[in-house]
Design a protein around this motif. Sequence first.
Motif, PDB file in Angstrom:
ATOM      1  N   GLN A 195     -12.949  14.589  14.708  1.00 48.57           N
ATOM      2  CA  GLN A 195     -13.016  13.139  14.524  1.00 48.57           C
ATOM      3  C   GLN A 195     -12.461  12.729  13.160  1.00 48.57           C
ATOM      4  O   GLN A 195     -11.784  11.701  13.040  1.00 48.57           O
ATOM      5  N   ALA A 196     -12.774  13.533  12.134  1.00 44.04           N
ATOM      6  CA  ALA A 196     -12.249  13.217  10.802  1.00 44.04           C
ATOM      7  C   ALA A 196     -10.721  13.285  10.797  1.00 44.04           C
ATOM      8  O   ALA A 196     -10.045  12.439  10.191  1.00 44.04           O
ATOM      9  N   GLU A 197     -10.191  14.295  11.499  1.00 40.61           N
ATOM     10  CA  GLU A 197      -8.738  14.412  11.595  1.00 40.61           C
ATOM     11  C   GLU A 197      -8.146  13.225  12.356  1.00 40.61           C
ATOM     12  O   GLU A 197      -7.095  12.693  11.980  1.00 40.61           O
ATOM     13  N   SER A 198      -8.854  12.794  13.418  1.00 41.74           N
ATOM     14  CA  SER A 198      -8.372  11.641  14.192  1.00 41.74           C
ATOM     15  C   SER A 198      -8.396  10.375  13.350  1.00 41.74           C
ATOM     16  O   SER A 198      -7.457   9.571  13.402  1.00 41.74           O
ATOM     17  N   ARG A 199      -9.491  10.207  12.585  1.00 41.72           N
ATOM     18  CA  ARG A 199      -9.561   9.010  11.724  1.00 41.72           C
ATOM     19  C   ARG A 199      -8.433   8.996  10.700  1.00 41.72           C
ATOM     20  O   ARG A 199      -7.816   7.959  10.431  1.00 41.72           O
ATOM     21  N   SER A 200      -8.174  10.172  10.143  1.00 40.13           N
ATOM     22  CA  SER A 200      -7.094  10.252   9.157  1.00 40.13           C
ATOM     23  C   SER A 200      -5.749   9.926   9.794  1.00 40.13           C
ATOM     24  O   SER A 200      -4.928   9.193   9.227  1.00 40.13           O
ATOM     25  N   LEU A 201      -5.561  10.455  11.021  1.00 43.13           N
ATOM     26  CA  LEU A 201      -4.304  10.199  11.720  1.00 43.13           C
ATOM     27  C   LEU A 201      -4.138   8.723  12.049  1.00 43.13           C
ATOM     28  O   LEU A 201      -3.063   8.134  11.856  1.00 43.13           O
ATOM     29  N   VAL A 202      -5.224   8.084  12.532  1.00 47.97           N
ATOM     30  CA  VAL A 202      -5.141   6.677  12.881  1.00 47.97           C
ATOM     31  C   VAL A 202      -4.907   5.826  11.644  1.00 47.97           C
ATOM     32  O   VAL A 202      -4.144   4.845  11.663  1.00 47.97           O
ATOM     33  N   THR A 203      -5.562   6.198  10.555  1.00 47.26           N
ATOM     34  CA  THR A 203      -5.363   5.440   9.314  1.00 47.26           C
ATOM     35  C   THR A 203      -3.907   5.519   8.860  1.00 47.26           C
ATOM     36  O   THR A 203      -3.301   4.512   8.457  1.00 47.26           O
ATOM     37  N   GLU A 204      -3.355   6.728   8.930  1.00 41.65           N
ATOM     38  CA  GLU A 204      -1.946   6.881   8.534  1.00 41.65           C
ATOM     39  C   GLU A 204      -1.022   6.117   9.481  1.00 41.65           C
ATOM     40  O   GLU A 204      -0.066   5.464   9.048  1.00 41.65           O
ATOM     41  N   MET A 205      -1.318   6.195  10.794  1.00 43.61           N
ATOM     42  CA  MET A 205      -0.496   5.470  11.766  1.00 43.61           C
ATOM     43  C   MET A 205      -0.595   3.965  11.539  1.00 43.61           C
ATOM     44  O   MET A 205       0.396   3.234  11.671  1.00 43.61           O
ATOM     45  N   SER A 206      -1.815   3.504  11.226  1.00 47.05           N
ATOM     46  CA  SER A 206      -2.003   2.074  10.985  1.00 47.05           C
ATOM     47  C   SER A 206      -1.134   1.605   9.832  1.00 47.05           C
ATOM     48  O   SER A 206      -0.466   0.571   9.898  1.00 47.05           O
ATOM     49  N   HIS A 207      -1.129   2.401   8.757  1.00 48.13           N
ATOM     50  CA  HIS A 207      -0.300   2.031   7.600  1.00 48.13           C
ATOM     51  C   HIS A 207       1.181   2.093   7.946  1.00 48.13           C
ATOM     52  O   HIS A 207       1.966   1.184   7.589  1.00 48.13           O
ATOM     53  N   ASP A 208       1.556   3.163   8.680  1.00 44.95           N
ATOM     54  CA  ASP A 208       2.979   3.324   9.014  1.00 44.95           C
ATOM     55  C   ASP A 208       3.466   2.226   9.951  1.00 44.95           C
ATOM     56  O   ASP A 208       4.630   1.803   9.870  1.00 44.95           O
ATOM     57  N   MET A 209       2.609   1.737  10.856  1.00 42.05           N
ATOM     58  CA  MET A 209       3.028   0.698  11.790  1.00 42.05           C
ATOM     59  C   MET A 209       3.006  -0.681  11.162  1.00 42.05           C
ATOM     60  O   MET A 209       3.870  -1.515  11.442  1.00 42.05           O
ATOM     61  N   ARG A 210       2.011  -0.936  10.321  1.00 38.31           N
ATOM     62  CA  ARG A 210       1.891  -2.281   9.757  1.00 38.31           C
ATOM     63  C   ARG A 210       3.004  -2.584   8.769  1.00 38.31           C
ATOM     64  O   ARG A 210       3.438  -3.737   8.634  1.00 38.31           O
ATOM     65  N   THR A 211       3.463  -1.582   8.064  1.00 42.84           N
ATOM     66  CA  THR A 211       4.519  -1.826   7.068  1.00 42.84           C
ATOM     67  C   THR A 211       5.812  -2.334   7.722  1.00 42.84           C
ATOM     68  O   THR A 211       6.335  -3.389   7.323  1.00 42.84           O
ATOM     69  N   PRO A 212       6.350  -1.657   8.743  1.00 41.82           N
ATOM     70  CA  PRO A 212       7.574  -2.220   9.374  1.00 41.82           C
ATOM     71  C   PRO A 212       7.295  -3.505  10.131  1.00 41.82           C
ATOM     72  O   PRO A 212       8.168  -4.380  10.199  1.00 41.82           O
ATOM     73  N   LEU A 213       6.097  -3.670  10.722  1.00 47.39           N
ATOM     74  CA  LEU A 213       5.788  -4.914  11.416  1.00 47.39           C
ATOM     75  C   LEU A 213       5.762  -6.086  10.450  1.00 47.39           C
ATOM     76  O   LEU A 213       6.269  -7.175  10.748  1.00 47.39           O
ATOM     77  N   THR A 214       5.174  -5.868   9.293  1.00 47.09           N
ATOM     78  CA  THR A 214       5.133  -6.945   8.288  1.00 47.09           C
ATOM     79  C   THR A 214       6.547  -7.320   7.859  1.00 47.09           C
ATOM     80  O   THR A 214       6.887  -8.510   7.711  1.00 47.09           O
ATOM     81  N   SER A 215       7.373  -6.301   7.623  1.00 44.11           N
ATOM     82  CA  SER A 215       8.769  -6.577   7.231  1.00 44.11           C
ATOM     83  C   SER A 215       9.514  -7.308   8.340  1.00 44.11           C
ATOM     84  O   SER A 215      10.276  -8.257   8.089  1.00 44.11           O
ATOM     85  N   LEU A 216       9.296  -6.884   9.612  1.00 42.47           N
ATOM     86  CA  LEU A 216       9.955  -7.525  10.742  1.00 42.47           C
ATOM     87  C   LEU A 216       9.554  -8.994  10.843  1.00 42.47           C
ATOM     88  O   LEU A 216      10.409  -9.871  11.059  1.00 42.47           O
ATOM     89  N   ILE A 217       8.239  -9.240  10.707  1.00 43.63           N
ATOM     90  CA  ILE A 217       7.786 -10.630  10.771  1.00 43.63           C
ATOM     91  C   ILE A 217       8.389 -11.460   9.648  1.00 43.63           C
ATOM     92  O   ILE A 217       8.802 -12.622   9.838  1.00 43.63           O
ATOM     93  N   MET A 218       8.476 -10.868   8.444  1.00 48.53           N
ATOM     94  CA  MET A 218       9.048 -11.593   7.308  1.00 48.53           C
ATOM     95  C   MET A 218      10.524 -11.920   7.563  1.00 48.53           C
ATOM     96  O   MET A 218      10.976 -13.050   7.333  1.00 48.53           O
ATOM     97  N   TYR A 219      11.305 -10.961   8.098  1.00 47.89           N
ATOM     98  CA  TYR A 219      12.709 -11.210   8.383  1.00 47.89           C
ATOM     99  C   TYR A 219      12.875 -12.278   9.460  1.00 47.89           C
ATOM    100  O   TYR A 219      13.780 -13.128   9.386  1.00 47.89           O
ATOM    101  N   LEU A 220      12.002 -12.250  10.470  1.00 46.57           N
ATOM    102  CA  LEU A 220      12.088 -13.253  11.524  1.00 46.57           C
ATOM    103  C   LEU A 220      11.742 -14.646  11.003  1.00 46.57           C
ATOM    104  O   LEU A 220      12.310 -15.652  11.452  1.00 46.57           O
ATOM    105  N   GLU A 221      10.811 -14.712  10.041  1.00 50.17           N
ATOM    106  CA  GLU A 221      10.492 -16.013   9.435  1.00 50.17           C
ATOM    107  C   GLU A 221      11.699 -16.559   8.680  1.00 50.17           C
ATOM    108  O   GLU A 221      12.001 -17.764   8.736  1.00 50.17           O
ATOM    109  N   PHE A 222      12.381 -15.658   7.948  1.00 56.36           N
ATOM    110  CA  PHE A 222      13.583 -16.095   7.239  1.00 56.36           C
ATOM    111  C   PHE A 222      14.644 -16.595   8.234  1.00 56.36           C
ATOM    112  O   PHE A 222      15.294 -17.628   8.025  1.00 56.36           O
ATOM    113  N   ALA A 223      14.795 -15.853   9.348  1.00 58.50           N
ATOM    114  CA  ALA A 223      15.798 -16.243  10.348  1.00 58.50           C
ATOM    115  C   ALA A 223      15.440 -17.574  10.979  1.00 58.50           C
ATOM    116  O   ALA A 223      16.323 -18.399  11.265  1.00 58.50           O
TER     117      ALA A 223
END
Length: 435
Positions: free
Chosen positions: A228-256
Amino acid sequence: MAHRKFTLTKKLALIILMAATVSGLFFLTMQKVSNGLIDRYLNSDAYYESESSKSISKFSKYVETNDLSSTDRKAFGEWVKKENYIMLTIYKDQLLQYDSNYSAEDESGYGIEQETLYAQKHSFPVMFSDGEGRVTVDGFFSSRYYDIAFTLELLSATMIFLLIVLLGIRRSLAYLRKIHEEIHILEGGELEYEMTIRGHDEIAMIAESIEELRKAFLDKLDAIEALQAESRSLVTEMSHDMRTPLTSLIMYLEFAKKERGDQGTEHSHYITNAYGKAIQLKKLSDNLFDYFLLDKEQEADLESIAVQEAIYDLISDQVAILRQEEFKVRIIGELPQVYITVNLEELGRVFDNILSNLLKYAEPKDEICITFNSSPEMFDIQLDNTIKNAEVSPESTGLGERIISRMMSRMQGQFLRNQDGVHYNVVLRFRKSKI
């Protein structure tokens, strides 16, 4: 597994053998002592003559009371039966009239046999209704004491036997009770408690097996916790990895959108749709990670807070946002002067999820009713709204409601929902607490 030196069967057999030996020796010793005392004090000539004299006196009263003659042999037989260990002989005119040792075949000698020399020396005169006779009473007067002593000795030996057996198995019974208590401790969740292993018999084997089971279960729990600790660590890392490009994508779409928002071209329409999908994807990913991580968090830090302090600001903010989005809101009832058990951070997340659902699915033209209900043990917040009738229904995974239900459970409350296709109803139920 320890080698069994003594099984329970062997132990019990050894205890019984020991108990039988001790109780048998006690019985034989006490019998010898009691027989010696009886022989010494109750088999003397003086005691014999005293008891015979008492028996003659009792018989004489019996004859006088019942007005018996020297030939009332049936009455004499009844008296002999009542007086145990007695032999009765009656002579009249020096002829035998009754002998308690005679059988029916011997009765032909009555009135014929002459008085013996022994009877002449040891008989006593007794007055019968038909004249004076001579009566001899012989008896085993000490036999009753032998019987009493034998009964007491047997009972005492039996008690000693049972006492030794009970004392012998007491240790095993105490150990069995201890194992029973320790199993209850393990049932209560104290898995770090070690079982007591004592001896090498079957009971010790059971305790050892339970101990091995406890250790194996703890190892499984540790493995699960590590996973479970390994799963939590994996999900936390995935959450960070997914949110970073999503935030950038949303920002670029707002500019567009800002650059092409006024042109009304088909290209701008695509950008707007892409922006909406990006926002939806970010919301879904946030809900997914919140739901997954919520179950892995520590127990919520709860506190007792007044309802008005905990609920008033949250309700006010939600109502203000809804009205700003042109929803009609009606509040029924008042916040009671009671305390509830909550976690303020998770309570805010509950109301945020409810607001998000209302903005997405509620019909703006119809009222949203918020009702406060209070019972002796519970405080309820009920929300009723009409479901939006849209050509394309908004996609829903139900994660928002699951998160609300999980957080309400962590706050010792309940989340209830009901939907019939037209109306939607939810209830937030909080447990009242004392200060």
